[in-house]
Every structure is written in structure tokens, then in C-alpha cells.
Design a protein around this motif. Sequence first.
Motif, PDB file in Angstrom:
ATOM      1  N   ASN A 169      -0.964  16.961 -36.787  1.00  0.00           N
ATOM      2  CA  ASN A 169      -0.108  17.135 -35.602  1.00  0.00           C
ATOM      3  C   ASN A 169      -0.121  18.575 -35.109  1.00  0.00           C
ATOM      4  N   THR A 170      -1.300  19.148 -35.021  1.00  0.00           N
ATOM      5  CA  THR A 170      -1.414  20.516 -34.543  1.00  0.00           C
ATOM      6  C   THR A 170      -2.476  20.622 -33.446  1.00  0.00           C
ATOM      7  N   VAL A 171      -2.301  21.628 -32.608  1.00  0.00           N
ATOM      8  CA  VAL A 171      -3.314  21.989 -31.631  1.00  0.00           C
ATOM      9  C   VAL A 171      -3.490  23.501 -31.709  1.00  0.00           C
ATOM     10  N   GLY A 201     -10.795  13.725 -27.730  1.00  0.00           N
ATOM     11  CA  GLY A 201     -10.754  15.187 -27.755  1.00  0.00           C
ATOM     12  C   GLY A 201     -11.478  15.843 -26.604  1.00  0.00           C
ATOM     13  N   ILE A 202     -11.402  15.244 -25.422  1.00  0.00           N
ATOM     14  CA  ILE A 202     -12.041  15.836 -24.245  1.00  0.00           C
ATOM     15  C   ILE A 202     -11.266  17.085 -23.841  1.00  0.00           C
ATOM     16  N   MET A 222      -2.513  17.402 -25.154  1.00  0.00           N
ATOM     17  CA  MET A 222      -1.920  18.685 -25.532  1.00  0.00           C
ATOM     18  C   MET A 222      -2.616  19.804 -24.775  1.00  0.00           C
ATOM     19  N   GLY A 223      -1.921  20.933 -24.636  1.00  0.00           N
ATOM     20  CA  GLY A 223      -2.546  22.031 -23.914  1.00  0.00           C
ATOM     21  C   GLY A 223      -1.790  23.324 -24.054  1.00  0.00           C
ATOM     22  N   SER A 240      -8.596  23.026 -29.764  1.00  0.00           N
ATOM     23  CA  SER A 240      -8.921  21.963 -30.708  1.00  0.00           C
ATOM     24  C   SER A 240      -7.621  21.325 -31.189  1.00  0.00           C
ATOM     25  N   ARG A 241      -7.750  20.136 -31.772  1.00  0.00           N
ATOM     26  CA  ARG A 241      -6.548  19.478 -32.277  1.00  0.00           C
ATOM     27  C   ARG A 241      -6.867  18.748 -33.573  1.00  0.00           C
TER      28      ARG A 241
END
Length: 123
Positions: A76-78, A55-56, A33-34, A70-71
Motif C-alpha cells: 500500500n505504498t507509492v 501500473g500505467i 495514485m499520484g 512506482s507503487r
Amino acid sequence: VQLQASGGGLVQSGGSLRLSCAASGRTSSNYDMGWFRQAPGKEREFVAAISRRYGITYYADSVKGRFTISRDNTENTVNLQMNSLKPEDTAVYYCVAKTTALPSRVRTDWGYWGQGTLVTVSS
């Protein structure tokens, strides 16, 4: 996967905002994700990303040390915590996702895009 970003707004220079992105359709743990952003009259650019495993995180040089991604795979969130905001951070911010596992700052490598949320930083 569908992505829904929120949290944009108007903030003074030096202030903070927190953007959130909710993923639906498939669990976000299947995706890196981004965030990307696009300022008026400029190309869309990479901001930050976080891998699906471990979580890199990695960042654009322009936001390193000020923004934190962060996620939460259970929710199901970032999120993108933005501190020490500058007028040049003003842009529409897009939540993105990709199925490939290699790190990438290239826009075309990110196959899933949410609608943008506007962040305006006043001087």
C-alpha cells in the motif's frame, strides 16, 4: 483512504530524493495514485500518476525523464524517485489518490490528499 507522505528534505541541485506515500484505511489497489506539488507563490500542479491496474504511468513534461513513480499494492505504498533535481523543483509535494480510472492531471479530479512534504533544492 488516508495518505501519509514522507521523504522530503534539502538537496543540492543535481541530487536525488525519494518520496514515499503510505496509504491506509482501504487498500491502495482500489485507487489511482499520484503526486502534485506547490511551489511558493504558485498554483498546485500535477507531477506524476500511476494507475491501479497495470501500473500505467504519466508525468508532467517538466519532470519527464527525471522522476519515476512506482507503487507496491501489497505494501500500500507509492513512491516518487526524483533525480537530477533542479531549484525549480522546490515545492511542497502532496500524495494523492482518486477512485476514477481515467488519467487526469486536473487537481479537482483527485479526491484524496495527504499532508505535504517539503522538498528544497539548493542551487
